[in-house]
Design a protein around this motif. Structure first.
Motif, PDB file in Angstrom:
ATOM      1  N   GLU A   1      16.459  -4.196  13.915  1.00  0.00           N
ATOM      2  CA  GLU A   1      15.986  -4.956  14.932  1.00  0.00           C
ATOM      3  C   GLU A   1      17.443  -5.850  14.678  1.00  0.00           C
ATOM      4  N   SER A   2      18.441  -6.452  13.914  1.00  0.00           N
ATOM      5  CA  SER A   2      19.313  -7.114  13.355  1.00  0.00           C
ATOM      6  C   SER A   2      20.650  -6.499  13.980  1.00  0.00           C
ATOM      7  N   VAL A   3      20.904  -4.979  13.674  1.00  0.00           N
ATOM      8  CA  VAL A   3      21.219  -4.330  14.189  1.00  0.00           C
ATOM      9  C   VAL A   3      21.639  -4.800  16.279  1.00  0.00           C
ATOM     10  N   GLU A   4      20.352  -4.551  16.676  1.00  0.00           N
ATOM     11  CA  GLU A   4      20.093  -4.222  18.297  1.00  0.00           C
ATOM     12  C   GLU A   4      20.037  -5.599  18.369  1.00  0.00           C
ATOM     13  N   THR A   5      19.879  -6.811  17.602  1.00  0.00           N
ATOM     14  CA  THR A   5      20.507  -8.449  18.029  1.00  0.00           C
ATOM     15  C   THR A   5      21.942  -8.405  18.504  1.00  0.00           C
ATOM     16  N   ALA A   6      22.736  -7.993  16.954  1.00  0.00           N
ATOM     17  CA  ALA A   6      24.205  -8.707  16.695  1.00  0.00           C
ATOM     18  C   ALA A   6      24.654  -7.729  17.992  1.00  0.00           C
ATOM     19  N   LEU A   7      24.511  -6.020  18.131  1.00  0.00           N
ATOM     20  CA  LEU A   7      25.436  -5.454  19.555  1.00  0.00           C
ATOM     21  C   LEU A   7      24.879  -6.666  20.946  1.00  0.00           C
ATOM     22  N   LYS A   8      23.540  -7.079  21.138  1.00  0.00           N
ATOM     23  CA  LYS A   8      23.446  -7.498  22.545  1.00  0.00           C
ATOM     24  C   LYS A   8      24.123  -8.896  22.515  1.00  0.00           C
ATOM     25  N   MET A   9      23.725  -9.551  20.686  1.00  0.00           N
ATOM     26  CA  MET A   9      24.867 -11.122  20.861  1.00  0.00           C
ATOM     27  C   MET A   9      26.367 -10.661  21.237  1.00  0.00           C
ATOM     28  N   ALA A  10      26.884  -9.658  20.765  1.00  0.00           N
ATOM     29  CA  ALA A  10      28.442  -9.303  21.434  1.00  0.00           C
ATOM     30  C   ALA A  10      28.273  -8.848  22.852  1.00  0.00           C
ATOM     31  N   LEU A  11      27.677  -8.056  22.967  1.00  0.00           N
ATOM     32  CA  LEU A  11      28.125  -7.845  24.500  1.00  0.00           C
ATOM     33  C   LEU A  11      27.739  -8.651  25.160  1.00  0.00           C
ATOM     34  N   ALA A  12      26.548  -9.971  25.505  1.00  0.00           N
ATOM     35  CA  ALA A  12      26.264 -10.525  26.148  1.00  0.00           C
ATOM     36  C   ALA A  12      27.653 -11.792  26.191  1.00  0.00           C
ATOM     37  N   TYR A  13      27.631 -12.229  24.824  1.00  0.00           N
ATOM     38  CA  TYR A  13      29.312 -13.002  24.499  1.00  0.00           C
ATOM     39  C   TYR A  13      30.017 -13.077  25.245  1.00  0.00           C
ATOM     40  N   HIS A  14      31.272 -11.688  25.043  1.00  0.00           N
ATOM     41  CA  HIS A  14      31.893 -11.253  25.653  1.00  0.00           C
ATOM     42  C   HIS A  14      31.377 -11.234  27.787  1.00  0.00           C
ATOM     43  N   ARG A  15      30.549 -11.153  28.278  1.00  0.00           N
ATOM     44  CA  ARG A  15      30.312 -11.235  29.057  1.00  0.00           C
ATOM     45  C   ARG A  15      30.400 -12.875  29.531  1.00  0.00           C
TER      46      ARG A  15
END
Length: 440
Positions: A115-129
């Protein structure tokens, strides 16, 4: 109509990452644990050579953790995580960022490494958006990488057995080459001399997809579950530089290396290379209560903290994010780490550990040995036509001789609790020497 089964019927439980049929013919059961040892159902004491599953860094049955859980369960067992809070979660977050590497001032709680990995990936995508760079949607992982078992994690991960059965996975993912190079680096102590050039593979991927489409790179600074692969000297520094050059976020998966495993609080500290996001779990609560924690720098966090204050800034989270009992266990864990100096104790023991581990060189079928901090790997020559069988046989033999080891492929991985003594290190390798000597 279901036929009732006995409460001890082994068939009811579909075991994870296990050879279910083999296990249920000859079960291996733990019924208790204390400090460095498990107790089996037949009364044997088994030395824990793997800190449970890379997670019980402070050993087992530690008083501060046990008492913290007991008290919290009687005070506040659960509180909703959405639009509500409780004191322990804020206390624990504050304590965590105080032991985190410099610059990591914010923590997002999850329930596991996956879940931490999923969170980090989503965080990165959302950050750029949120920054207006929505074209940055690609995620880059690495061959032989392990990032948990959710769809995002196995997409960026690079272990074939974890990927092959589950369809197309996420789109927009690519993989760098792994760094394992036994022809040049066999029997290396610490970081290998050769292989920094593997980082240049990221430039190849950037040239293929264009930097404007790449959101993040995720790697384990030291790859654990694939068989303990050390980063070559200069490799992580080059990855960091390439990410900076192309405005790509760098995520370190420290689910294994976090909380003292390498002899420093985090691999980020150990290698002196700072990512943008750090993924952790396991040792955050000493493995006692499921929990994960994702650390983000302020430059990530603050981008989200705009717009009307009544709106949710990041549409992500879990029912059990920051669970009160998990937070209490985490606080007890950090107190135990601090009182016993466990976040750095591995550095004191590492030279002795290294010496004992490499003394196994020359035993039958041993084709490589590698180590860092309180981690070791012994790579075995596979049996022709029967991959993984030799290491699994060693696992069974070690258990019969009162030692718990971990195997992945034909590699034996070792990661004992950080409380291990030199005499227990001697005992561990004495048992393992016998196991390897007997190996077919």
């Amino acid at each position: 109509m279901n036929v009732p089964v006995k409460t001890n019927d082994l068939e009811a439980f579909w075991m994870p990452f296990s050879a279910n049929r083999q296990f249920k013919k000859a079960p291996r059961m733990f019924v208790a644990a204390d400090r460095m040892h498990y107790t089996t159902d037949d009364g044997r004491k088994v030395l824990d050579g793997t800190a449970g599953l890379w997670c019980c860094n402070a050993g087992h049955n530690r008083p501060k953790i046990v008492e913290a859980i007991r008290q919290q369960a009687g005070e506040l067992d659960y509180a909703p995580a959405f639009q509500m809070g409780h004191p322990k979660v804020f206390e624990f977050a504050s304590k965590l960022v105080n032991v985190a590497p410099p610059g990591f001032n914010h923590v997002f709680f999850t329930n596991s490494g996956s879940e931490s990995v999923e969170t980090a990936l989503k965080m990165a995508l959302a950050y750029h958006r949120v920054k207006g760079n929505g074209s940055k949607f690609r995620l880059i992982g690495r061959e032989r990488g392990y990032h948990g078992v959710n769809f995002g994690g196995i997409s960026v991960g690079g272990i074939v057995s974890n990927r092959k059965m589950f369809g197309t996975l996420l789109t927009g993912v690519d993989h760098m080459r792994h760094t394992h190079d036994p022809a040049r680096n066999a029997f290396t102590k610490g970081q290998p001399e050769y292989g920094a050039e593997f980082a240049d593979d990221l430039e190849r991927i950037v040239a293929l997809h264009d930097a404007s489409t790449i959101a993040a790179v995720i790697i384990e600074p030291m790859a654990g579950s694939t068989g303990v692969l050390m980063p070559p000297k200069g490799y992580l520094e080059k990855i960091r530089a390439i990410c900076d050059k192309h405005d790509i976020l760098l995520i370190f998966d420290e689910v294994i290396t976090g909380y003292g495993r390498l002899g420093a609080p985090f691999a980020t500290d150990y290698f002196g290379v700072s990512p943008d996001i750090i993924v952790t779990a396991k040792g955050v609560t000493n493995g006692v209560i499921p929990m994960g924690a994702v650390f983000a720098k302020s430059k990530i966090h603050d981008v989200f903290m705009t717009g009307p204050e009544h709106l949710i800034e990041f549409f992500h989270g879990y029912t059990y994010s920051g669970n009160p009992i998990a937070c209490a266990a985490g606080i007890g864990t950090l107190e135990t780490y601090k009182e016993e100096g466990l976040l750095t104790r591995g550095a004191e023991l590492a030279p002795y550990w290294e010496e004992q581990l490499h003394s196994l060189k020359g035993l039958p079928h041993v084709i490589d040995i590698r180590n860092m901090g309180l981690i070791g790997a012994i790579e075995l020559e596979p049996i022709a036509g029967e991959p993984t069988k030799r290491a699994f046989s060693c696992f069974l033999d070690a258990f019969e001789h009162n030692l718990l080891i971990r195997t992945t492929g034909d590699i034996i991985a070792l990661s004992p609790p950080l409380i291990i003594s030199k005499s227990e290190i001697d005992q561990l390798f004495e048992i393992l020497r016998g196991v390897l000597t007997r190996a077919a």
